[in-house]
Enzyme design. Structure first.
Site, short mmCIF file in Angstrom:
data_model
loop_
_atom_site.label_atom_id
_atom_site.label_comp_id
_atom_site.label_asym_id
_atom_site.label_seq_id
_atom_site.Cartn_x
_atom_site.Cartn_y
_atom_site.Cartn_z
N GLU A 1 -6.83 -7.39 -1.68
CA GLU A 1 -7.66 -7.27 -0.49
C GLU A 1 -9.04 -6.78 -0.91
O GLU A 1 -9.18 -5.68 -1.45
CB GLU A 1 -7.07 -6.25 0.50
CG GLU A 1 -5.73 -6.62 1.08
CD GLU A 1 -5.23 -5.58 2.06
OE1 GLU A 1 -6.08 -4.85 2.64
OE2 GLU A 1 -4.01 -5.49 2.27
N GLU B 1 0.83 -1.21 0.00
CA GLU B 1 0.00 0.00 0.00
C GLU B 1 0.87 1.26 0.00
O GLU B 1 0.86 2.04 0.94
CB GLU B 1 -0.93 -0.01 1.21
CG GLU B 1 -1.87 -1.21 1.20
CD GLU B 1 -2.62 -1.40 2.51
OE1 GLU B 1 -2.29 -0.70 3.49
OE2 GLU B 1 -3.54 -2.24 2.55
#
Length: 987
Positions: free
Chosen positions: A305, A196
């Site tokens: 995710e 991320e």
């Protein structure tokens, strides 16, 4: 998991002119590989593994949140039983290198080779996500605390100091990953480069490169490749940014990965919507397809995710119901609608933030409302996921589909919509059907106009109409190939199929009471072999085959249509139908798969050389099971015990499996107690090895990586009328101030505040105006923030006395060994302990002698502001062949009472109870931490922040007891080292 940006996908921000144009449906797309191995490839459609396209459906688990390797096997088996073919895992750098250059991947639960072996044994593909940075609602985002002090330059850049910091950790974990790659006899198919990280461009529109961020990614990838990791690299974007996608990087900025992925939490990842930049109403669906065509058109639709639950932060109400079975049904089918061909649920298995591994605002639980709960029980959502995952496991044509436009005319009811996905090679189609307004749940009926190999058809053709009711979606298939057969269409959802004795068994499901029909090509005739809840069954011969129509009530039915046995299930019957694979092959060959109906869980199965069938699983009640397996099976073993069976008229095996024996936990009684805050008194001498002079400042981590409680003991001469203390400890933290043994002030904490200023008066305390006075600040740090907040210090920001010029001389006691970069408890590690004298001296550990302590229980409590410690010993004897989920509960009669508690189980700090700031009160503890066949040490640290005192009730219960093949009575003594005399130096 990233906690702020969740759904900016309704509007694209990327100028189309800067991107490669998308090809028309059916056009050729390039197949790519990493350049190091072609065992794992990919293109616009899907991943290709060993030359075969795979729809990847998986979930996330965190081994460090279940610090018992034997329980990783439990979780891996439950992943496989769910029908998923993939699992993903974060790693926590700080758990393996708590102090610089002390990397540990061998001790106890740090041995990830065992994790990967369990995945291989279960037949699961693995997507590795080692960091170095994790996020994941972890203390400092998973960084070792020593990295956050400022001594390592600019984090997540190519700063040479930071680069040197992560070298040892990344070298060792890639050593492990290298040896478990899919082309090296393992099952790892990808590795994520950091996590991320939206830092490829200074300006995304102009595509202005960000050198330090790019350099960091390139340094990481260089090490990964030098270490022999050859599978594709991936990246995940939790917000609307295309960083690291090679398709978007038309300027050669650098740092690109092989396969880019997008994270999405459409409901907000947290039960507190304020934790998200935006949050949607339940069943609000987001758009992903167009964005992928813009940002990564040559890559598969990867979601590293997708929302698998919601975390429960401090002060929030549980929102488990919002991610129940209907959520799973609608949203995961919608991802198929959006042409995602690799979707990973975050989280699929919940865990525990034991010790101080969690981020400040979370607390002890990381249950996440996941399908596999924190206590390892299976929620209804787990069973609902299975209904789809088993379909994607066998729907080979789904791994290569084009998403077609102009499908509005497919449905004759404006309240219903359908998206058509069609395989350009086989012309098989998958229609994802749902309410046109996704938030609606009205009862509707409709017809579909579908294109098939025998022409356009309006379906259904026999029953009056297709029903759709409630928050549910359907996948209607046409030209679905299974074995050597073909479904021209089915309005019932395909659950899966297997091939037994060279003949297929097709399994379909509908909600109980609904009707469905299917056309099996070239079939002739049909018969009912078993009708359990079925009605209105008709076999309608046509020139193209047999149209079978039916209504299915509760239960399952078996038909024979042509040469195909067709098992019909209602939704709940599908939940309890399992398809264990007889081999470790993660491709799950259908001719090596059997069908088992009825039990709570089937973990694995195999057939031995003498045609004996061995099935391992769990029962929560005495259960009749029905097994479809090869006719050569002549014996049956269930969990290793020979089991009698009968054969049905249609060849299945029917057996009765016993449920669990009864067992009651012994009561938690016979507590012993001792004060655990002697440092507040004047006669205490802070001269042991526990103490360090705070001569470099009052930030705790200046003196080594510290966790949990920090005790600041200051001395000053002469008189003062009071003081002002500004303390920072993370959201939900607390602290108390004592003068010469008397509490003079306390801050009980707030779920939203990371720091607080406390003004105290010494009016009611005894002060020695001519001699030395002791000021003690007891600080409960809740961890470090994530991302850039990781470097915010913990400790005293400022401290001043009133009406005196005297300065305070401070000493610090915290995690033992921290000032010397020494791990005292090499198994549990430094995250497990803070600076309470009970922790320093090892009162929480098995084997400590409390014979001289007083008798006293947490329920009696204390009558003053102090911290009191309690211990008891209790024997467990969980029956052989059983698995139990055990949950501790801590409760106060007054939720606004200024009280906190720490729960220790055999030395592990396994619960933080903070009712004042809204923490959970239930704390599951797995076998291994608990000895299921021996003596257990249970301890409580009770912190009363009020002069009136406080008390707590501590209980435990079994939330699930099953007869199981899982060995819960294994020898876990290696996880539970006991007390030793060397602890005495830390008084």
């Amino acid at each position: 998991m990233f906690g702020r940006i969740i759904n900016p996908l309704l509007i694209s921000l990327v100028p189309l002119a800067q991107l490669q144009p998308a090809k028309a449906a059916g056009d050729s797309w390039p197949i790519s590989d990493s350049g190091y191995t072609d065992v794992v490839q990919w293109d616009h459609y899907s991943f290709i593994i060993n030359g075969e396209r795979k729809y990847l459906f998986g979930g996330e688990m965190h081994p460090f949140r279940t610090p018992v390797p034997e329980m990783w096997q439990d979780i891996a088996q439950k992943f496989k039983a769910s029908g998923m073919n993939t699992f993903s895992f974060y790693n926590m750098w700080g758990m393996h290198e708590s102090f610089p250059s002390q990397v540990d991947f061998t001790t106890a639960f740090r041995d990830y080779r065992r994790l990967l072996q369990y995945a291989e044994d279960a037949g699961l593909y693995v997507m590795a996500r080692p960091g170095p940075y994790t996020n994941g609602e972890l203390n400092a985002g998973g960084y070792p605390i020593w990295v956050t002090t400022g001594d390592y330059g600019s984090l997540r850049t190519n700063d040479t100091r930071y680069t040197a910091a992560w070298q040892d950790y990344m070298t060792e974990i890639t050593d492990i990953i290298r040896d478990h790659q899919i082309h090296k006899n393992g099952t790892i198919i990808s590795i994520q480069v950091d996590n991320e990280f939206p830092s490829q461009y200074k300006d995304r529109t102009a595509k202005t490169p960000n050198g330090p961020g790019i350099g960091y990614m390139e340094n990481l990838e260089a090490l990964i490749r030098e270490q022999g990791v050859e599978v594709p690299t991936t990246a995940n974007a939790p917000g609307h940014y295309p960083d690291w996608s090679k398709d978007y990087d038309t300027v050669g900025a650098g740092g690109d990965v092989d396969v880019w992925g997008l994270d999405s939490y459409p409901l907000c990842w947290s039960c507190n919507p304020d934790d998200c930049s935006s949050a949607n109403d339940d069943f609000t669906l987001l758009k992903y397809y167009d964005y992928f065509q813009e940002v990564a058109p040559n890559q598969p639709g990867l979601m590293p995710e997708f929302q698998g639950g919601r975390v429960l932060p401090l002060g929030a109400e549980s929102c488990e119901a919002s991610v129940g079975p209907d959520f799973r049904n609608v949203y995961y089918r919608h991802n198929i609608d959006q042409k995602m061909s690799a979707q990973i649920m975050y989280m699929f298995a919940g865990g525990t933030n034991w010790g101080w591994i969690g981020v400040p605002f979370i607390g002890s639980s990381y249950d996440y409302s996941a399908p596999i709960a924190e206590d390892r029980t299976l929620r209804d959502s787990w069973y609902e996921v299975k209904n789809l995952a088993l379909f994607t496991r066998v729907a080979q044509d789904l791994a290569k589909v084009d998403r077609l436009n102009g499908t509005d005319a497919v449905i004759d009811n404006d309240a219903i919509s359908a998206t058509e996905l069609r395989n350009p090679d086989t012309d098989a189609a998958f229609y994802v059907v749902r309410h046109a307004t996704s938030t609606e749940d009205s009862a509707e009926s409709f017809h579909m106009n579908v294109t098939t190999s025998i022409g356009s058809l309006v379906i259904p053709q026999v029953i009056s109409a297709l029903p759709l009711s409630g928050h549910i979606a359907k996948i209607v298939v046409t030209d679905f190939t299974f074995a050597d057969q073909q479904l021209i269409y089915s309005t019932a959802e395909v659950f899966s199929y297997v091939v037994i004795d060279n003949a297929p068994v097709l399994i379909l499901w509908v909600p109980a009471g609904e009707s469905g029909e299917f056309l099996l090509k070239d079939a002739e005739g049909g018969e009912i072999l078993n009708c359990d809840g079925c009605s209105d069954v008709s076999f309608n011969q046509t020139v193209d085959g047999v149209i079978t129509a039916f209504t299915q009530g509760e239960g399952s039915s078996l038909l024979k249509v042509g040469d195909v046995r067709v098992l019909l299930l209602d939704r709940v019957a599908a939940w309890h139908t399992f398809l264990p694979v007889l081999t470790k092959d993660p491709s799950a060959p259908v001719n090596q798969t059997i069908v088992v109906q009825g039990p709570h869980l089937v973990r694995e199965a195999g057939i031995d050389d003498t045609n004996g069938l061995h099935v391992h699983g769990d029962t929560n009640a005495t259960t009749e099971v029905e097994i479809f397996a090869t006719s050569s099976v002549n014996r049956l073993w269930w969990n290793g015990k020979s089991t009698s069976f009968t054969k049905s008229s249609y060849g299945s095996l029917i057996a009765t499996i016993n449920g669990p024996d009864s067992y009651e936990l012994p009561p938690l009684i016979d507590w012993k107690t001792h004060d655990t805050l002697p440092e507040r008194f004047v006669n205490y001498s802070a001269t042991s090895d526990a103490w360090v002079s705070a001569d470099k400042g009052l930030y705790v981590d200046l003196y080594g990586p510290h966790h949990g409680f920090s005790l600041w003991r200051g001395t000053f001469n002469g008189s003062a009328t009071g003081g002002v203390f500004e303390v920072q400890g993370g959201r939900g933290f607390a602290f108390s101030a004592y003068l010469n043994g008397q509490q003079v002030g306390s801050y009980a904490g707030d779920a939203g505040d990371a720091s607080s200023t406390l003004s105290v008066s010494f009016e009611n305390a005894t002060i020695d105006s001519d001699g030395e006075n002791i000021i003690l600040l007891v600080q409960d740090n809740t961890g470090h923030d994530e991302t850039s907040g990781a470097t915010k210090p913990r400790g005293i920001l400022s401290a001043a006395l009133n009406d005196t010029s005297e300065a305070i001389q401070w000493k610090l006691a915290g995690t033992v060994g921290a000032p010397m970069n020494k791990t005292v408890d090499t198994v549990r590690g430094p995250y497990n302990e803070g600076g309470l004298v009970a922790e320093r001296l090892g009162w929480h550990l098995p084997g400590f002698d409390d014979a001289t302590w007083s008798v006293g229980s947490p329920s009696a409590g204390v009558q003053e502001a102090t911290i009191q410690f309690y211990r008891t010993l209790v024997d467990l004897d969980i029956p052989e062949g059983h698995d139990a989920s055990i949950v501790f509960t801590i409760a106060t009669n007054n939720p606004t009472e200024r009280v906190r508690a720490l729960l220790y189980v055999n030395g592990y700090q396994y619960g933080r109870y903070m009712p004042y700031v809204g923490s959970t009160s239930s704390f599951p503890v797995p076998p291994g931490i608990l000895d299921y066949s021996g003596k257990n040490t249970i301890a409580i640290a009770l912190w009363s922040q009020d002069d009136e005192g406080a008390s707590l009730d501590v209980t435990w219960e079994i939330t699930s007891l099953t007869r199981s093949s899982l060995n819960s009575r294994f020898d876990g003594s290696y996880l539970r080292p006991g007390w030793s005399e060397d602890r005495n130096v830390y008084y």
